[in-house]
Design a protein around this motif. Structure first.
Motif, short mmCIF file in Angstrom:
data_model
loop_
_atom_site.label_atom_id
_atom_site.label_comp_id
_atom_site.label_asym_id
_atom_site.label_seq_id
_atom_site.Cartn_x
_atom_site.Cartn_y
_atom_site.Cartn_z
N PHE A 109 49.79 77.20 66.21
CA PHE A 109 48.82 78.17 66.73
C PHE A 109 49.07 79.58 66.21
O PHE A 109 48.40 80.52 66.64
CB PHE A 109 48.85 78.18 68.26
N ALA A 110 50.01 79.75 65.29
CA ALA A 110 50.27 81.08 64.74
C ALA A 110 49.04 81.58 63.98
O ALA A 110 48.51 80.86 63.13
CB ALA A 110 51.48 81.05 63.82
N PRO A 111 48.55 82.79 64.27
CA PRO A 111 47.39 83.31 63.55
C PRO A 111 47.66 83.44 62.06
O PRO A 111 48.79 83.73 61.64
CB PRO A 111 47.17 84.69 64.19
N VAL A 112 46.65 83.20 61.27
CA VAL A 112 46.78 83.28 59.81
C VAL A 112 47.25 84.67 59.39
O VAL A 112 48.06 84.82 58.46
CB VAL A 112 45.44 82.91 59.14
N GLU A 113 46.76 85.71 60.06
CA GLU A 113 47.15 87.07 59.70
C GLU A 113 48.65 87.29 59.86
O GLU A 113 49.29 87.96 59.04
CB GLU A 113 46.39 88.10 60.54
N ASP A 114 49.24 86.72 60.92
CA ASP A 114 50.68 86.86 61.12
C ASP A 114 51.46 86.13 60.04
O ASP A 114 52.50 86.61 59.57
CB ASP A 114 51.07 86.31 62.50
N GLY A 151 49.43 98.86 60.11
CA GLY A 151 48.58 97.83 59.52
C GLY A 151 47.93 96.94 60.57
O GLY A 151 46.76 96.57 60.45
N ASN A 152 48.69 96.62 61.63
CA ASN A 152 48.13 95.78 62.70
C ASN A 152 47.01 96.48 63.44
O ASN A 152 46.05 95.83 63.90
CB ASN A 152 49.23 95.39 63.69
N VAL A 187 46.85 91.73 73.31
CA VAL A 187 46.38 92.62 72.24
C VAL A 187 47.51 93.55 71.82
O VAL A 187 47.73 93.79 70.62
CB VAL A 187 45.15 93.42 72.69
N MET A 188 48.25 94.09 72.80
CA MET A 188 49.35 94.99 72.48
C MET A 188 50.46 94.27 71.71
O MET A 188 51.07 94.85 70.80
CB MET A 188 49.91 95.60 73.76
N GLY A 209 53.66 93.53 67.04
CA GLY A 209 54.27 92.54 66.16
C GLY A 209 55.69 92.22 66.55
O GLY A 209 56.00 91.92 67.71
N ASP A 210 56.62 92.32 65.58
CA ASP A 210 58.02 91.95 65.80
C ASP A 210 58.78 92.95 66.65
O ASP A 210 59.93 92.69 67.03
CB ASP A 210 58.74 91.80 64.45
N LEU A 211 58.18 94.11 66.96
CA LEU A 211 58.88 95.12 67.76
C LEU A 211 59.03 94.67 69.21
O LEU A 211 59.88 95.19 69.94
CB LEU A 211 58.15 96.45 67.70
N VAL A 212 58.17 93.77 69.65
CA VAL A 212 58.29 93.22 71.00
C VAL A 212 58.57 91.74 70.89
O VAL A 212 57.94 91.03 70.10
CB VAL A 212 57.01 93.47 71.84
#
Length: 356
Positions: free
Chosen positions: A288-293, A133-134, A259-260, A265-268
């Motif tokens: 500063f957390a992006p809205v998408e996250d 999805g990301n 970007v990576m 996401g949460d995997l790193v």
């Protein structure tokens, strides 16, 4: 159709005789006909639909090898009839003003649906679904959602002394540093930390004024998407860029690693998590957390007018229509977003609770 016609004609007399043993009323023929219809339909569903499908699913290769030749013969024999009826149906559809062919284009929504079905079936893990999805989100997410913002940029200047350069290298473990001429908006380029460290190891003078190891820096507009940024990184063979706004002022720095991290996401795990789950009904979220996250973490379908902001702090400012203060709150999608920490007018942290 033929099986139904002949089957009912053959079975109806037998059902008529059987039912007449217990019933001699006016509906005898109707009941016999209905019993024949149910029997033929049940046999058709069983032997013409369910069993062939089960066989094909249990041994797809073997079944395919056995039926491919008969299918090719049938296709050849009935091709004229298929062509004729297709032409008639296309003509009828055009007369009705309806499209004759449906689009077979696969959209990102189709892939999202397939991935979600695979996750529900256990074929994919939830983390793998999130990564996929990301990847598609890169087409819509702007660079401002993943960059290091202006106030957090660590940069060097041409005027820095050797002692100041050593101090900056010791305090910050960055692989690249932006180099500016006195102020951040006058960019001179960037340097690799390894070039500076090599000079320190070799006891060479450490200065940036007129240094040949200062490299030209890639500058990009803040309206660029992450997908477009990746294309520029590939074409320029760079992994470091400065983000400028429409007034040519520096608003952030972004790297390939940023970007990576957005994709993985949460995997790193970074040094700081922007979204921390306290319990099943509350979260601490960095401004500063992006809205998408935030949408992914809280399972929120959308935020209102989200084209006007990129971060959850921007969402609060847009909804409150003022500079937020402590305890200011906004309710949306079954959640309460409350400001719990402010640093110099900047929303530093939000407490998000699920509204019961």
């Amino acid at each position: 159709i033929l099986a139904g016609i002949f089957g009912e004609a053959m079975l109806t007399p037998y059902y008529l005789a059987l039912i007449s043993l217990a019933y001699q009323g006016p509906y005898l023929e109707t009941l016999s006909l209905a019993a024949s219809f149910v029997t033929i339909t049940s046999l058709f569903i069983l032997f013409a639909d369910l069993i062939p499908k089960r066989l094909a699913m249990s041994a797809p290769e073997q079944v395919a090898l056995r039926v491919v030749a008969p299918m090719q013969i049938c296709i050849t024999l009935f091709k004229p009839a298929v062509w004729f009826f297709n032409g008639v149906s296309d003509r009828a559809m055009s007369l009705l003003g309806l499209p004759g062919q449906r689009s077979d284009d696969i959209t990102s929504e189709d892939i999202h649906a397939i991935v979600e079905a695979g996750t529900q079936a256990g074929v994919l893990h939830e983390s793998e679904q999130q990564v996929i999805g990301n990847v598609f989100d890169l087409e819509s997410r702007l660079v401002s959602s993943a960059m290091t913002t202006r106030e957090s940029i660590v940069y060097l200047t041409l005027q820095d002394s050797e002692a100041e350069l050593r101090r900056q290298l010791g305090q910050h473990s960055h692989s690249k540093f932006l180099v500016c001429d006195d102020v951040i908006d006058r960019m001179a380029g960037y340097v690799d930390a390894k070039d500076l460290l090599l000079r320190i190891i070799n006891d060479e003078p450490l200065t940036l004024a007129g240094a040949p190891w200062i490299k030209p820096v890639l500058t990009i507009p803040d309206t660029l998407t992450l997908s477009e940024l990746l294309a520029q990184f590939r074409d320029r063979r760079e992994d470091f860029a400065i983000v400028l706004n429409e007034y040519a002022l520096v608003v952030g720095v972004i790297t390939l690693n940023d970007v990576m991290n957005t994709v993985m996401g949460d995997l790193v795990g970074g040094n700081q998590q922007q979204i921390v789950k306290r319990d099943d009904n509350s979260w601490l979220i960095d401004g500063f957390a992006p809205v998408e996250d935030v949408m992914h973490a809280l399972d929120i379908a959308h935020f209102p007018d989200d084209e006007n902001y990129e971060t959850i702090a921007g969402f609060m400012m847009y909804m409150l229509r003022k500079m937020p203060k402590l305890t200011d709150a906004v309710s949306h999608a079954g959640y309460k977003f409350e400001v719990v920490d402010i640093d110099n007018h900047r929303i530093d942290q939000l407490l998000v609770t699920r509204v019961q």
